[in-house]
Design a protein around this motif. Structure first.
Motif, mmCIF file in Angstrom:
data_model
loop_
_atom_site.group_PDB
_atom_site.id
_atom_site.type_symbol
_atom_site.label_atom_id
_atom_site.label_comp_id
_atom_site.label_asym_id
_atom_site.label_seq_id
_atom_site.Cartn_x
_atom_site.Cartn_y
_atom_site.Cartn_z
ATOM 1 N N THR A 46 0.828 -1.206 0.000
ATOM 2 C CA THR A 46 0.000 0.000 0.000
ATOM 3 C C THR A 46 0.865 1.261 0.000
ATOM 4 O O THR A 46 0.576 2.203 -0.734
ATOM 5 N N LEU A 47 1.924 1.240 0.788
ATOM 6 C CA LEU A 47 2.809 2.406 0.831
ATOM 7 C C LEU A 47 3.554 2.558 -0.498
ATOM 8 O O LEU A 47 3.609 3.657 -1.064
ATOM 9 N N THR A 50 1.163 3.819 -3.207
ATOM 10 C CA THR A 50 0.807 5.232 -3.025
ATOM 11 C C THR A 50 1.903 6.132 -3.575
ATOM 12 O O THR A 50 1.627 7.118 -4.266
ATOM 13 N N GLU A 53 2.151 5.741 -7.498
ATOM 14 C CA GLU A 53 1.064 6.423 -8.220
ATOM 15 C C GLU A 53 1.156 7.938 -8.116
ATOM 16 O O GLU A 53 0.834 8.635 -9.066
ATOM 17 N N LYS A 57 6.185 11.463 -1.213
ATOM 18 C CA LYS A 57 5.237 12.069 -0.271
ATOM 19 C C LYS A 57 5.864 12.137 1.111
ATOM 20 O O LYS A 57 6.726 11.329 1.454
ATOM 21 N N LEU A 62 1.456 10.445 3.591
ATOM 22 C CA LEU A 62 1.243 8.999 3.448
ATOM 23 C C LEU A 62 0.292 8.489 4.528
ATOM 24 O O LEU A 62 -0.601 7.685 4.244
ATOM 25 N N SER A 65 -3.161 9.591 3.536
ATOM 26 C CA SER A 65 -3.648 8.854 2.369
ATOM 27 C C SER A 65 -4.071 7.433 2.719
ATOM 28 O O SER A 65 -5.046 6.918 2.178
ATOM 29 N N LEU A 66 -3.319 6.784 3.601
ATOM 30 C CA LEU A 66 -3.566 5.383 3.926
ATOM 31 C C LEU A 66 -4.412 5.181 5.187
ATOM 32 O O LEU A 66 -4.760 4.049 5.512
#
Length: 166
Positions: A46-47, A50, A53, A57, A62, A65-66
């Motif tokens: 996931t990190l 992110t 894409e 960050k 982060l 976002s997560l």
């Protein structure tokens, strides 16, 4: 045979049952990753995704976002930095602000992951959940039974083999 306590107590232990299921699924994703030469934990994806894409960050961005805490992101970023998949640097304007960016090795790992892990795992999960129906607890039982019959990792492997022979 003793009934599974988490199943027996239904909604009361739903969180524990979901956690057990998540751990099982994540263990299978680790198996798929390792089969493809990747030493990544599912939580790392996931990190990495992110950043892949949206570009580099900050730890705070982060975390936002997560939906995770900054300490959790810092820990993941540190582990990925040890693996040389990301680089964590201080921001020019504020040395306390840490920026996480993919390294070349991280970009290669993302390309390999997308090609050999993500697609087969996605297909395997879809295969398992497509036939689920009924109330949530019944769906969980169906899902657990399906994974008892054939693991997510084995389903992903079958998908990969089908893609290779097609």
């Amino acid at each position: 045979m003793t009934e599974d306590l988490l199943t027996q107590y239904g909604y009361l232990f739903l969180g524990s049952r979901l956690k057990r299921l998540a751990e099982r699924l994540q263990a299978d994703v680790v198996r798929v990753s390792q089969r493809n030469g990747l030493d990544l934990q599912p939580g790392h994806y996931t990190l990495l995704a992110t950043i892949a894409e949206g570009g580099p960050k900050s730890i705070g961005a982060l975390a936002q976002s997560l939906g995770l805490s900054q300490p959790a992101i810092t820990k993941k970023a540190s582990r990925l930095s040890e693996l040389q998949l990301v680089e964590v640097t201080g921001s020019g304007e504020d040395g306390r602000r840490r920026i996480v960016a993919l390294t070349e090795k991280g970009m290669d790992a993302m390309r390999l992951s997308r090609a050999t892990v993500w697609l087969p795992v996605d297909a395997a999960v879809r295969q398992v959940v497509m036939s689920l129906s009924g109330p949530l607890l019944d769906q969980l039982s169906q899902l657990e039974q399906s994974l008892e019959e054939k693991s997510l990792a084995d389903r992903a492997e079958e998908f990969s083999q089908q893609q290779t022979s097609a």
